[in-house]
Design a protein around this motif. Structure first.
Motif, PDB file in Angstrom:
ATOM      1  N   LYS B  61       0.777  -1.031   0.023  1.00  0.00           N
ATOM      2  CA  LYS B  61       0.063   0.016   0.093  1.00  0.00           C
ATOM      3  C   LYS B  61       0.894   1.243  -0.158  1.00  0.00           C
ATOM      4  O   LYS B  61       0.376   2.303  -0.317  1.00  0.00           O
ATOM      5  CB  LYS B  61      -1.102   0.040   1.116  1.00  0.00           C
ATOM      6  CG  LYS B  61      -2.193  -1.106   1.051  1.00  0.00           C
ATOM      7  CD  LYS B  61      -3.125  -0.689   1.743  1.00  0.00           C
ATOM      8  CE  LYS B  61      -3.007  -0.873   3.297  1.00  0.00           C
ATOM      9  NZ  LYS B  61      -4.092  -0.956   4.295  1.00  0.00           N
ATOM     10  N   LYS B  62       2.249   1.170   0.618  1.00  0.00           N
ATOM     11  CA  LYS B  62       2.748   2.135   0.477  1.00  0.00           C
ATOM     12  C   LYS B  62       3.918   2.324  -0.775  1.00  0.00           C
ATOM     13  O   LYS B  62       4.393   3.145  -1.266  1.00  0.00           O
ATOM     14  CB  LYS B  62       3.820   2.079   1.647  1.00  0.00           C
ATOM     15  CG  LYS B  62       3.347   2.403   3.164  1.00  0.00           C
ATOM     16  CD  LYS B  62       4.141   1.967   4.343  1.00  0.00           C
ATOM     17  CE  LYS B  62       3.517   1.490   5.612  1.00  0.00           C
ATOM     18  NZ  LYS B  62       4.423   0.732   6.225  1.00  0.00           N
ATOM     19  N   ASN B  63       3.806   1.194  -1.431  1.00  0.00           N
ATOM     20  CA  ASN B  63       4.607   1.260  -2.905  1.00  0.00           C
ATOM     21  C   ASN B  63       3.414   1.570  -3.791  1.00  0.00           C
ATOM     22  O   ASN B  63       2.739   0.961  -4.399  1.00  0.00           O
ATOM     23  CB  ASN B  63       5.203  -0.184  -2.964  1.00  0.00           C
ATOM     24  CG  ASN B  63       5.922  -0.400  -4.047  1.00  0.00           C
ATOM     25  OD1 ASN B  63       5.640   0.499  -5.090  1.00  0.00           O
ATOM     26  ND2 ASN B  63       6.525  -1.397  -4.274  1.00  0.00           N
ATOM     27  N   ARG B  64       3.715   2.716  -4.535  1.00  0.00           N
ATOM     28  CA  ARG B  64       2.849   3.096  -5.362  1.00  0.00           C
ATOM     29  C   ARG B  64       2.601   2.306  -6.460  1.00  0.00           C
ATOM     30  O   ARG B  64       1.558   2.209  -7.119  1.00  0.00           O
ATOM     31  CB  ARG B  64       2.886   4.655  -5.883  1.00  0.00           C
ATOM     32  CG  ARG B  64       1.845   5.129  -6.526  1.00  0.00           C
ATOM     33  CD  ARG B  64       2.098   6.781  -6.706  1.00  0.00           C
ATOM     34  NE  ARG B  64       1.729   7.556  -5.497  1.00  0.00           N
ATOM     35  CZ  ARG B  64       2.186   8.809  -5.376  1.00  0.00           C
ATOM     36  NH1 ARG B  64       2.583   9.547  -6.467  1.00  0.00           N
ATOM     37  NH2 ARG B  64       1.881   9.500  -4.389  1.00  0.00           N
ATOM     38  N   LYS B  65       3.977   1.972  -7.074  1.00  0.00           N
ATOM     39  CA  LYS B  65       3.589   1.169  -8.445  1.00  0.00           C
ATOM     40  C   LYS B  65       2.950   0.002  -8.142  1.00  0.00           C
ATOM     41  O   LYS B  65       2.162  -0.286  -9.108  1.00  0.00           O
ATOM     42  CB  LYS B  65       5.074   0.890  -8.705  1.00  0.00           C
ATOM     43  CG  LYS B  65       5.839   1.931  -9.658  1.00  0.00           C
ATOM     44  CD  LYS B  65       7.367   1.535 -10.241  1.00  0.00           C
ATOM     45  CE  LYS B  65       8.193   1.071  -9.223  1.00  0.00           C
ATOM     46  NZ  LYS B  65       9.507   0.627  -9.863  1.00  0.00           N
ATOM     47  N   THR B  67       0.701  -0.704  -6.052  1.00  0.00           N
ATOM     48  CA  THR B  67      -0.767  -0.297  -5.824  1.00  0.00           C
ATOM     49  C   THR B  67      -1.559  -0.054  -6.907  1.00  0.00           C
ATOM     50  O   THR B  67      -2.504  -0.735  -7.373  1.00  0.00           O
ATOM     51  CB  THR B  67      -1.023   0.763  -4.907  1.00  0.00           C
ATOM     52  OG1 THR B  67      -0.064   1.025  -3.788  1.00  0.00           O
ATOM     53  CG2 THR B  67      -2.145   0.791  -4.186  1.00  0.00           C
ATOM     54  N   VAL B  68      -0.763   0.738  -7.982  1.00  0.00           N
ATOM     55  CA  VAL B  68      -1.399   1.149  -9.085  1.00  0.00           C
ATOM     56  C   VAL B  68      -1.628  -0.278  -9.996  1.00  0.00           C
ATOM     57  O   VAL B  68      -2.691  -0.517 -10.782  1.00  0.00           O
ATOM     58  CB  VAL B  68      -0.564   2.055 -10.011  1.00  0.00           C
ATOM     59  CG1 VAL B  68      -0.955   2.222 -11.465  1.00  0.00           C
ATOM     60  CG2 VAL B  68      -0.761   3.387  -9.364  1.00  0.00           C
ATOM     61  N   SER B  69      -0.520  -1.068  -9.978  1.00  0.00           N
ATOM     62  CA  SER B  69      -0.650  -2.582 -10.719  1.00  0.00           C
ATOM     63  C   SER B  69      -1.577  -3.291 -10.196  1.00  0.00           C
ATOM     64  O   SER B  69      -2.246  -4.111 -10.986  1.00  0.00           O
ATOM     65  CB  SER B  69       0.757  -3.111 -10.957  1.00  0.00           C
ATOM     66  OG  SER B  69       1.225  -3.385  -9.349  1.00  0.00           O
ATOM     67  N   SER B 468       1.705  -4.526 -15.718  1.00  0.00           N
ATOM     68  CA  SER B 468       1.177  -4.698 -14.402  1.00  0.00           C
ATOM     69  C   SER B 468       1.297  -5.858 -13.607  1.00  0.00           C
ATOM     70  O   SER B 468       1.532  -5.690 -12.261  1.00  0.00           O
ATOM     71  CB  SER B 468      -0.475  -4.105 -14.147  1.00  0.00           C
ATOM     72  OG  SER B 468      -0.999  -4.669 -15.549  1.00  0.00           O
ATOM     73  N   GLY B 475       6.484  -5.769  -6.574  1.00  0.00           N
ATOM     74  CA  GLY B 475       5.788  -5.246  -5.098  1.00  0.00           C
ATOM     75  C   GLY B 475       5.861  -6.409  -4.385  1.00  0.00           C
ATOM     76  O   GLY B 475       6.104  -6.305  -3.133  1.00  0.00           O
TER      77      GLY B 475
END
Lengths: 331, 488
Positions: B61-65, B67-69, B468, B475
Motif C-alpha cells: 500500500k505504501k508502494n505506489r507502483k 498499488t497501481v498495478s 502490471s 511489489g
C-alpha cells in the motif's frame, strides 16, 4: 566428577549421563577424500554437570554437538545416554524418542526461529507434537515458559522478527525447555549476542540448570565465559580432544601447549598486567582437516614440538587426577 | 532518601530541603539507601501483533507502483468477467457496412432508400479522342454533386474540358492546396477514361463526414489544373441495412447505431467486445498455465530439495533436459499429437505444452529454497522436537517458500499471457473466430497503416497486462521478504 576417558570401550558401566566414546564424524568432500570434522572424541558428561567445550572456529565443536543429538549421522564410535546406546543414524522416530531427553539451543537466534510462526506456536511446537499439552492449556503453559525465561506472557502472539537477539535466544531456550529434557546441548548460544545480553543468557542457563537439574554441554569460544559457567572444560583442536579437566584447573594451569596459547591469547582485564604480559603468537596455519597426516595435529604450530610429535599420535591420558591431555610432553 | 513513585501520578514525593544537606548531621540512615521501588505501570501495554500476511498487505500500500498495478489487475479481472455483461455486443456479429471503423461513440443515421443504379452522364458532340496536349488543358469549369450525397455513394458530375481524353478523380480528407500528381490532392480513387464522360460514382469506404474531391483532366498525362469540390456527407443508412437492425424502420426515420468505442475490425466486429472475450482466452491461459506449472514445480522441486542426493540429481538433470527442448517445435508436436489441425483452436494443447515445458524454472526455485531451508536451524530444532518429515515440509519448509512461489507466479503470468499472444500471433494458438489478444494483433497488423486502431488496442491491452503483473510481482517480492518487514 567423572572425567575418566574410556580406555576400555567395552565397559557397560555407565559413568555419566552422556558417554561419548571415540566418536567420529567424517564428511565426504569429494570421492575418496574426507573432512575429519570430529575425529575420535571421548568425553563423559556427569548428571547435573556443565561441561564447557572450547576451541577455535572450525575445530568441530558444533559438528560434535549436532552429531550428539543425531542431526548428523555418526561415522563411527558411540554415544551412550543413561546406559542406552544411541542409534548411529537417526530415523524420524528416533528423534521423537529422544526429543524429551536431549535438546539443543542453537547458535543463531535469527535463523533458529521460523519467521512464519508466532512465539506461542514456536514454544508449543514440541509439546504439541508429543501431545503433552491440551489445546486449551497451551496459552497458560506457553505463558509459564515465557515467564521462566524472563519474557512476558503478552509476547506469545508476536512473531520472532519483533524481538531482539537476546529475547530470541530466550525463546529458543524456552522451546528446548518446554519438553523438559535432561540434557541440553548449547551450541554457542551466546556468540551471536552482545556482551550485556550474553551475561543475561548465561545467568538464565545457570539458574535453569540449578532449578531444573539440567545437564549442559556448553559450546563456546569465549574462554573466560566458559570458565565462569562450567564445572569442567574440554578443549578441542582440529576434531580431536586435547585437554579435559576441571574448569579452573584447565584455565589457570593448562597442560597442553595449545590450551596454554589459547588461554594466553585471552586478554587480561587489568591493563597493567596486560601490558607487561609476554605475548606468544602461534605461528603457522591450521592444517587442513581433509586427509590428515599421522602425528600430533598441533605439531606444526607447537612451540614445544619434539621429533616424536611429527610421527606418533599422542595418547589421551589422565595426567593429574581428573585432568587429562593428549600430549607427548606428559607421556 | 527513599523516593517512591506513586502509582497514580508517577511524580516523586517532595523531598525535604534539609535532607539535601548531608552536613547537617545524621540526615541519612540505612533505609535511605534502599533501592527505589519500581512500579512498572506500562507492563500491560501491548499492541496486537501484525501477522505475516497483514504486514505483507500493508507494505505494497505504501508502494505506489505496486498499488497501481494491483488496481490494474483488478480492473482487468472486472473487464474480463463483468465487462461482457455490461457491454452486450456479440463479439462475432459482423456489420459489413461498418468495416474497420475508427472509435465512434453514439451515432445516428437517417434511413434512406436503396441507391438506384447510376451511370455517369455521357455528352454527345464532344470527341472522346484527344485533341490537346496535357499542359494546355483547363480545369473543369464546374463540379457538383449529382443528387444528395450519402454514405453509400457520392455522385459527381462536371463540365467537360475541351481536348481532354480522360479525367482522374482524387479524394482527400483535407482541403487540397498543392499540385497535381502529388499526394496533396489525396487518394486517386478513380479515372474516367473518356473525354465526354463527365461523371463518377464513389462508393468506397465513405466513413467521414466531409471529403474534398478533385477532378484533373488528362490527355496521356495529367493536366496541372484541377477543380475541387467539398462534399458534406450526412450520416445515412440504406433501408435494407437498417431493417436488419430494426425491422419496422421506414425511409426518412432516424436510427441509433451502436457505438464502437474502440472501433471495428476488418469484418465490422466490435473491437471492445472482442477484447473482452479475447481477454477471457488470454487471461485463462495466463492464470491456468502458471498455476499448474507452479504446482508441478512445488511437487518436483520440493521432492528434489527435501530428499536430496540421487533423487535430487536425477530430477534436476531431467529439469535441465526439459529446459533444453525447443518450445516452438514442441508446440507444433503437441498440436499434432492432440489431433488439432491447421486453423483449429488449440487452447488445450497450448496449455499442456506451456506447463510441460516451463515447470523446470519454478522447480529449481523451490528446490533451491527447500535445500537452503532444510539446513536452517529452525528446521533442525523442529526435527529435534520430534517432527516427522511431512510435518516439517508443510509446517516449516513450504510456508517459507510461499513468498518465492507467489512472486514467481506473478512473473509467470505475464510471460504466459505473452507466450499465448505470440503463439496466436504466428497462428499457432487460437484460431478464428475465437478472439484472443494475440490473434487480434495478428489481424490488426495487416491494416496497421490505414486503420491502426485494430492493432493498437489489443497490443496496448497486452502491454498493460504484462506490465502490471510484472510490477505487482516486484511489489510482492518486496512485501514478502521477511528481511524487509517493519518492526515498528
Amino acid at each position: 566428577m567423572n572425567n575418566q576417558n574410556s580406555s576400555t570401550p567395552g565397559s557397560t558401566l555407565p559413568k555419566g549421563i552422556l558417554e561419548i566414546r571415540n566418536l567420529k564424524k567424517h564428511f565426504e568432500v569429494s570421492k575418496g577424500s574426507f573432512l575429519h570434522a570430529v575425529d575420535g572424541i571421548t568425553l563423559s558428561i556427569g548428571k547435573n554437570e556443565v561441561v564447557g567445550l572450547v576451541g577455535e572456529s572450525g575445530c568441530g565443536k558444533s559438528t560434535l554437538g549436532r552429531t550428539l543429538v543425531g542431526l548428523y549421522d555418526k561415522s563411527s564410535g558411540e554415544v551412550v545416554y543413561q546406559g542406552e546406546k544411541l542409534p548411529s543414524r537417526y530415523a524420524s522416530s528416533d528423534f521423537k524418542k529422544y526429543s524429551r531427553e536431549i535438546q539443543m539451543i542453537f547458535q543463531d537466534p535469527y535463523s533458529s526461529l521460523n519467521p512464519r510462526m508466532t512465539v506461542r506456536e514456536i514454544i508449543a511446537e514440541g509439546p504439541m507434537i508429543h501431545k503433552l499439552w491440551k489445546s486449551d492449556e497451551v496459552n497458560e503453559k506457553v505463558g509459564f515458559w515465557l515467564k521462566r525465561v524472563g519474557l512476558s506472557a503478552d509476547h506469545m502472539s508476536r512473531y520472532a522478527h519483533e524481538f531482539s537477539g537476546g529475547q530470541r535466544q530466550r525463546i529458543g531456550i524456552a522451546r528446548a525447555l518446554a519438553l523438559e529434557p535432561k540434557v541440553i546441548i548449547c551450541d554457542e548460544p551466546i556468540s551471536a549476542l552482545d556482551v550485556s545480553v550474553q551475561a543475561q543468557v548465561v545467568n538464565l542457563l545457570g539458574e535453569l540448570k540449578r532449578t531444573m537439574g539440567l545437564t549442559l554441554l556448553f559450546i563456546a569460544h569465549d574462554l573466560s565465559m566458559v570458565r565462569y559457567v562450567s564445572d569442567r572444560m574440554a578443549v578441542m583442536y582440529l576434531g580431536s580432544m586435547v585437554e579435559v579437566g576441571p574448569a579452573n584447573e584447565v584455565y589457570f594451569r593448562p597442560l597442553h601447549p595449545y590450551t596454554q596459547s589459547l588461554i594466553a591469547s585471552n586478554p587480561e582485564p587489568d591493563p597493567e598486567k596486560e601490558r607487561s604480559r609476554t605475548h606468544t603468537v602461534l605461528k603457522g596455519e591450521i592444517p587442513s582437516p581433509i586427509n590428515l597426516k599421522p602425528g600430533c595435529r598441533f605439531a606444526g604450530r607447537c612451540p614445544k614440538a619434539m621429533t616424536v610429535c611429527q610421527s606418533v599420535d599422542p595418547v589421551f591420558r589422565e595426567v593429574k587426577p581428573g585432568h587429562s591431555t593428549a600430549c607427548h610432553l606428559y607421556a | 532518601m527513599s523516593q517512591t513513585f506513586s502509582g497514580d501520578s508517577g511524580v516523586a514525593e517532595a523531598v525535604k530541603s534539609s535532607d539535601l544537606h548531608p552536613g547537617t548531621g545524621a540526615a541519612f540512615n540505612a533505609d535511605d539507601f534502599e533501592p527505589a521501588v519500581r512500579i512498572n505501570r506500562f507492563q500491560g501495554l501491548s499492541r496486537p501483533s501484525l501477522s505475516y500476511w497483514s504486514d505483507a498487505w500493508m507494505r505494497p500500500k505504501k508502494n505506489r507502483k505496486a498499488t497501481v498495478s494491483l488496481a490494474m489487475v483488478v480492473f482487468l479481472a472486472l473487464f474480463t468477467l463483468v465487462g461482457p455483461f455490461l457491454w452486450r455486443i456479440d463479439p462475432s456479429a459482423q456489420d459489413m457496412a461498418r468495416i474497420s471503423e475508427g472509435p465512434t461513440f453514439a451515432k445516428t443515421a437517417v434511413v434512406i432508400d436503396e441507391a438506384a443504379s447510376w451511370t455517369a452522364p455521357e455528352l454527345s458532340g464532344i470527341p472522346a479522342a484527344p485533341t490537346a496536349s496535357a499542359e494546355n488543358l483547363l480545369a473543369p469549369a464546374t463540379l457538383e454533386a449529382d443528387g444528395v450525397p450519402s454514405s453509400q455513394a457520392v455522385r459527381l458530375k462536371w463540365a467537360p474540358v475541351t481536348g481532354a481524353s480522360a479525367y482522374a478523380v482524387y479524394r482527400s480528407e483535407t482541403k487540397p492546396s498543392g499540385k497535381v500528381g502529388t499526394s496533396e490532392l489525396g487518394v486517386p480513387i478513380g479515372e474516367v477514361d473518356a473525354g465526354n464522360k463527365v461523371g463518377y460514382e464513389d462508393t468506397f469506404n465513405l466513413e467521414r463526414s466531409e471529403y474534398f474531391y478533385s477532378i484533373v483532366p488528362k490527355n496521356g498525362e495529367e493536366a496541372s489544373k484541377f477543380t475541387t469540390l467539398r462534399v458534406v456527407l450526412p450520416s445515412t443508412i440504406a433501408l435494407s441495412a437498417a431493417q436488419a437492425l430494426k425491422s419496422d424502420i421506414k425511409v426518412g426515420e432516424t436510427l441509433h447505431l451502436s457505438a464502437h468505442p474502440f472501433g471495428t475490425d476488418y469484418l465490422g466486429r466490435d473491437l471492445l467486445s472482442r477484447l473482452m472475450s479475447g481477454a477471457r482466452v488470454s487471461l485463462f491461459i495466463g492464470f491456468f498455465a502458471p498455476l499448474v506449472m507452479i504446482f508441478l514445480g512445488i511437487v518436483i522441486g520440493g521432492a528434489a530439495g527435501y530428499t536430496g542426493g540421487r533423487t535430487d540429481n536425477l530430477l534436476m538433470a531431467f529439469a535441465d533436459f526439459v529446459l533444453a527442448l525447443p518450445f516452438l517445435l514442441f508446440m507444433i508436436l503437441f498440436k499434432i499429437a492432440f489431433g488439432v489441425g491447421a486453423g483449429e483452436s488449440g487452447i488445450f494443447p497450448m496449455l499442456v505444452a506451456m506447463v510441460i515445458l516451463s515447470w523446470p524454472s519454478s522447480a529449481r526455485l523451490v528446490r533451491g529454497q527447500i535445500l537452503q531451508l532444510r539446513e536452517s536451524e529452525f528446521v533442525m530444532a523442529s526435527k529435534l522436537l520430534g517432527a516427522r518429515p511431512i510435518y516439517l515440509l508443510f509446517r516449516h519448509l513450504l510456508p517459507n517458500t510461499m513468498g518465492v512461489i507467489l512472486v514467481s507466479l506473478t512473473f509467470a503470468i505475464p510471460s504466459a499471457i505473452f507466450t499465448e499472444a505470440f503463439l496466436s500471433f504466428i497462428g499457432m494458438g487460437v484460431a478464428p473466430p475465437t478472439p484472443s489478444w494475440g490473434s487480434m494483433c495478428n489481424d490488426g497488423i495487416q491494416t496497421f497503416l490505414t486503420h491502426p486502431h485494430e492493432f493498437l488496442f489489443p497490443a496496448i491491452f497486452i502491454s498493460i497486462t504484462v506490465l502490471s503483473f510484472n510490477l505487482l510481482g516486484d511489489g510482492l517480492r518486496d512485501a514478502l521478504d521477511p528481511r524487509m518487514r517493519s518492526t515498528s
